[in-house]
Motif scaffolding. Structure first.
Motif, short mmCIF file in Angstrom:
data_model
loop_
_atom_site.label_atom_id
_atom_site.label_comp_id
_atom_site.label_asym_id
_atom_site.label_seq_id
_atom_site.Cartn_x
_atom_site.Cartn_y
_atom_site.Cartn_z
N UNK A 30 2.76 -2.03 -14.15
CA UNK A 30 3.33 -0.78 -13.61
C UNK A 30 2.28 0.32 -13.55
N UNK A 31 1.26 0.25 -14.40
CA UNK A 31 0.19 1.25 -14.42
C UNK A 31 -0.90 0.90 -13.43
N UNK A 32 -1.38 -0.30 -13.53
CA UNK A 32 -2.49 -0.75 -12.69
C UNK A 32 -1.89 -1.37 -11.44
N UNK A 33 -2.60 -1.33 -10.36
CA UNK A 33 -1.99 -1.89 -9.16
C UNK A 33 -3.02 -2.54 -8.27
N UNK A 34 -2.52 -3.44 -7.46
CA UNK A 34 -3.36 -4.20 -6.55
C UNK A 34 -3.36 -3.62 -5.16
N UNK B 20 12.57 -13.64 -18.81
CA UNK B 20 11.50 -12.66 -18.69
C UNK B 20 11.45 -12.16 -17.26
N UNK B 21 10.53 -11.24 -17.03
CA UNK B 21 10.32 -10.73 -15.68
C UNK B 21 9.88 -11.91 -14.80
N UNK B 22 10.51 -12.05 -13.65
CA UNK B 22 10.28 -13.20 -12.79
C UNK B 22 9.03 -13.01 -11.94
N UNK B 23 8.50 -14.11 -11.38
CA UNK B 23 7.35 -13.97 -10.47
C UNK B 23 7.64 -13.04 -9.29
N UNK B 24 8.89 -13.04 -8.82
CA UNK B 24 9.22 -12.16 -7.68
C UNK B 24 9.16 -10.69 -8.08
N UNK B 25 9.68 -10.38 -9.26
CA UNK B 25 9.60 -8.99 -9.74
C UNK B 25 8.14 -8.60 -9.96
N UNK B 26 7.36 -9.55 -10.48
CA UNK B 26 5.94 -9.27 -10.70
C UNK B 26 5.24 -8.99 -9.38
N UNK B 27 5.60 -9.73 -8.33
CA UNK B 27 4.96 -9.51 -7.03
C UNK B 27 5.25 -8.10 -6.53
N UNK B 28 6.46 -7.60 -6.78
CA UNK B 28 6.77 -6.22 -6.42
C UNK B 28 5.99 -5.23 -7.28
N UNK B 29 5.90 -5.53 -8.59
CA UNK B 29 5.18 -4.61 -9.50
C UNK B 29 3.70 -4.55 -9.17
N UNK B 30 3.15 -5.64 -8.64
CA UNK B 30 1.72 -5.65 -8.31
C UNK B 30 1.44 -4.85 -7.03
N UNK B 31 2.43 -4.75 -6.15
CA UNK B 31 2.29 -4.00 -4.90
C UNK B 31 2.57 -2.52 -5.11
N UNK B 32 3.73 -2.26 -5.67
CA UNK B 32 4.19 -0.88 -5.85
C UNK B 32 3.68 -0.42 -7.22
N UNK B 113 14.98 -6.58 -9.32
CA UNK B 113 14.45 -5.83 -8.18
C UNK B 113 13.13 -5.23 -8.66
N UNK B 114 12.62 -4.23 -7.95
CA UNK B 114 11.39 -3.57 -8.41
C UNK B 114 11.55 -3.17 -9.89
N UNK B 115 10.70 -3.70 -10.77
CA UNK B 115 10.92 -3.53 -12.22
C UNK B 115 10.24 -2.30 -12.81
N UNK B 116 10.74 -1.14 -12.45
CA UNK B 116 10.19 0.09 -13.04
C UNK B 116 10.56 0.20 -14.51
N UNK B 117 9.66 0.73 -15.29
CA UNK B 117 9.96 1.13 -16.66
C UNK B 117 10.42 2.59 -16.62
N UNK B 190 -3.80 14.44 5.64
CA UNK B 190 -2.83 13.60 6.35
C UNK B 190 -2.19 12.60 5.38
N UNK B 191 -0.95 12.26 5.63
CA UNK B 191 -0.27 11.31 4.74
C UNK B 191 -1.09 10.03 4.61
N UNK B 192 -1.25 9.50 3.40
CA UNK B 192 -1.85 8.18 3.25
C UNK B 192 -0.91 7.11 3.84
N UNK B 193 -1.47 5.95 4.21
CA UNK B 193 -0.62 4.91 4.80
C UNK B 193 0.62 4.60 3.96
N UNK B 194 0.44 4.48 2.66
CA UNK B 194 1.54 4.04 1.80
C UNK B 194 2.59 5.13 1.57
N UNK B 195 2.28 6.35 1.96
CA UNK B 195 3.25 7.44 1.82
C UNK B 195 3.83 7.85 3.16
N UNK B 196 3.66 7.01 4.19
CA UNK B 196 4.40 7.24 5.42
C UNK B 196 3.59 7.66 6.62
#
Lengths: 372, 372
Positions: A30-34, B20-32, B113-117, B190-196
């Protein structure tokens, strides 16, 4: 109450076979990101999309008053502020940087640490002063063998309280190519806090652990550095008591921009039937990438991708592309890189206890609906 | 091969108790990614540290040629390019934005879903044109009840292929305070790509799902919007068949800058014995924060923190601080916010099936070594 730091800072471990990602790994994720993989489309990664790995906290570091000291086995110990560093001729290098732990979370058994899948990478234009310029100013004593770099981030890791420190052999520190930089800009702007503001080391071709952030001291030593990040972490070990070999340069890897569009949760891609251009990037920190192959049947058969010609950025990724015709059904797409040293990405996991340099080929799951 | 999109895009689910946190949740955590909590020290979050949540892919969107259409129940359908939008007087609002799913990964049972702390938050200065200015240009038909916003990101979610779309009631869309913006700058760039990039909606006080990114169309409707992100996702449901209430404004929350320094893996903090100033931020999208309390014994007893005076940024977080004297041993630090509406952060989890608006108080584990 009793207690010691070792109680909250435990040795490295491997996850049990049935163990999901732990809350501790999630806290790191959640801290570090890809790099979101669609951002492979950019030659230079826009701010905020480049991977970030911070061992401890991001220090609150201001450029005003920041000092870089150069000492140890030098003829004259020197101190530079930002203005002094900016007074040297500026040099810019485009560098692909990758976390040494990239791919760790795909290993079996899984080393418990920052749980990267494949996205711990990015490419930036780093601007600063060559390290060899600074060392020419200070002079180097004949018995110097390594340069030790100290960052301002402070923490405890596997029971050892420390400032983050790494070393380079002197020959690497002063070599002309790759040229090591003391960098104060990323993509033409001052370094962002998470990338080492106001100063960091950039070591083209090496995994990220060498690029010391929040750089505050360079000390030349007459004996090899034996600090935690050199002798305990970042070594290729097969067991806990294996002294291991050091992690150094980046192994070859190709990544694909996932085609089509994703399912939110599974990240499976949906691609319409018909022609689909597969595109991505490939890099190696050891030698130029000479070949990229693509597979569309989960790595059973491979065909050549077209690799973009060399563009003078020898330490940055190169673009590749390959045509594909999507047919209804499920597919697993892959790409693999080969470098001029003959190294090719493996089809079976290159396992080690730290989960370093896992350049196993990427697998992109694609669903092509029968109705288009 | 047979198959349909529903096979790779399945309904929402809750994690099993031992899962535990699933690979799918981890994939979201690695992106976001979230805000590293030490970045709470900045009034305005530097680029790359503000939280990011992208449902599908970041679209490859260029400012040149981008068009925003305004239509539906308006008197005159209009199209704006970036130059036309920049020709209106620019307005800047400082806004704290938080993901509606922030805190989801701390729930039991855990919605998958997206696993925010706790770190799905950030504060930025957004610059653009008030939405009400654009709607005054187009005119609004008397039967219009909602404005529907369409972004350029495309994907499939829970079996439904879609462009990301959300609506606002007309009164919220054209209200003077909070003033909704069609924003083209973030923190003066200008807005960065990830912020729209190049355009997004900013709806001060509302959770992030309302701030539609890569905004390309605004359509006024005579009936309430029933799209996926309005009627299926982002509702407070207790069971899968509960129609639920919509997620709207941000519930109050205080977060603390974790004091001392961290252990790399456990993120437990190490604090030396003695005085230690606890600091953080607090916000609510419903009403001004009026009180922050701090606890140092895992929430059994609370004492008042000093809340910084109002600074005119009514939709942004406020700084707070409280003295503490660390004593040897283990401690759990917490902070909780109360807003002018009387809402206070709960000490037991506010559970719902989507994991939305979980503003359970933060717990910061601290170890104070006996030897200093």
């Amino acid at each position: 109450m009793d207690g010691r730091i070792g109680d909250i800072s435990t040795p490295g471990r491997l996850a049990d076979p049935a163990e999901g990602v732990s809350p501790e790994e999630l806290a790191l994720a959640a801290r570090n990101h890809g790099l979101p993989l669609e951002a492979l489309r950019y030659d230079v990664t826009p701010p905020g999309l480049h991977y970030v790995l911070v061992h401890y906290d991001i220090p609150y570091a201001e450029a005003d008053g920041w000092q870089l000291t150069v000492g140890g086995r030098v003829r004259t110990a020197l101190t530079f502020d930002l203005a002094a560093l900016r007074a040297f001729p500026a040099v810019t290098h485009r560098v692909t940087m990758e976390c040494a732990g990239n791919g760790r979370a795909r290993l079996t058994p899984r080393p418990v640490s920052q749980p990267w899948l494949v996205e711990g990478v990015g490419t930036a234009e780093w601007t600063g002063v060559p390290l060899r310029t600074l060392l020419a100013e200070s002079g180097v004593e004949p018995d110097a063998v390594e340069a030790v770099f100290t960052g301002a981030d402070h923490g405890v890791e596997r029971g050892v309280e420390q400032d983050y420190q790494r070393s380079l052999p002197l020959a690497d520190a002063v070599g002309p190519d790759p040229e090591v930089l003391v960098a104060y800009e990323m993509n033409g702007a001052p370094l962002p806090p998470q990338h080492g503001h106001p100063l960091r080391l950039v070591v083209p071709g090496w995994y990220g652990m060498a690029h010391v952030k929040w750089l505050r001291d360079i000390t030349l030593t007459a004996t090899p550095f034996t600090g935690f990040q050199q002798q305990v972490a970042y070594r290729f070990r097969q067991s806990a008591d294996d002294p291991g070999e050091p992690v150094t340069r980046i192994a070859p890897r190709a990544l694909m921009i996932p085609p089509g569009f994703p399912d939110f949760m599974s990240r499976t891609r949906v691609v319409r039937p018909g022609p689909c251009l597969l595109e991505g990037r490939a890099w190696s920190g050891r030698a130029p990438v000479t070949r990229v192959e693509v597979g569309t049947d989960d790595g059973h058969r491979w065909y050549e991708a077209e690799l973009a010609p060399a563009d003078g950025h020898d330490w940055a990724w190169r673009r590749w592309r390959a045509p594909w015709t999507a047919t209804p059904g499920s597919h697993v797409l892959s790409a693999r890189a080969t470098d001029a040293g003959g190294a090719v990405q493996p089809l079976t996991q290159p396992w080690n206890r730290g989960g370093f340099a896992n350049n196993l080929v990427q697998r992109v799951s694609v669903f092509c609906p029968p109705d288009g």
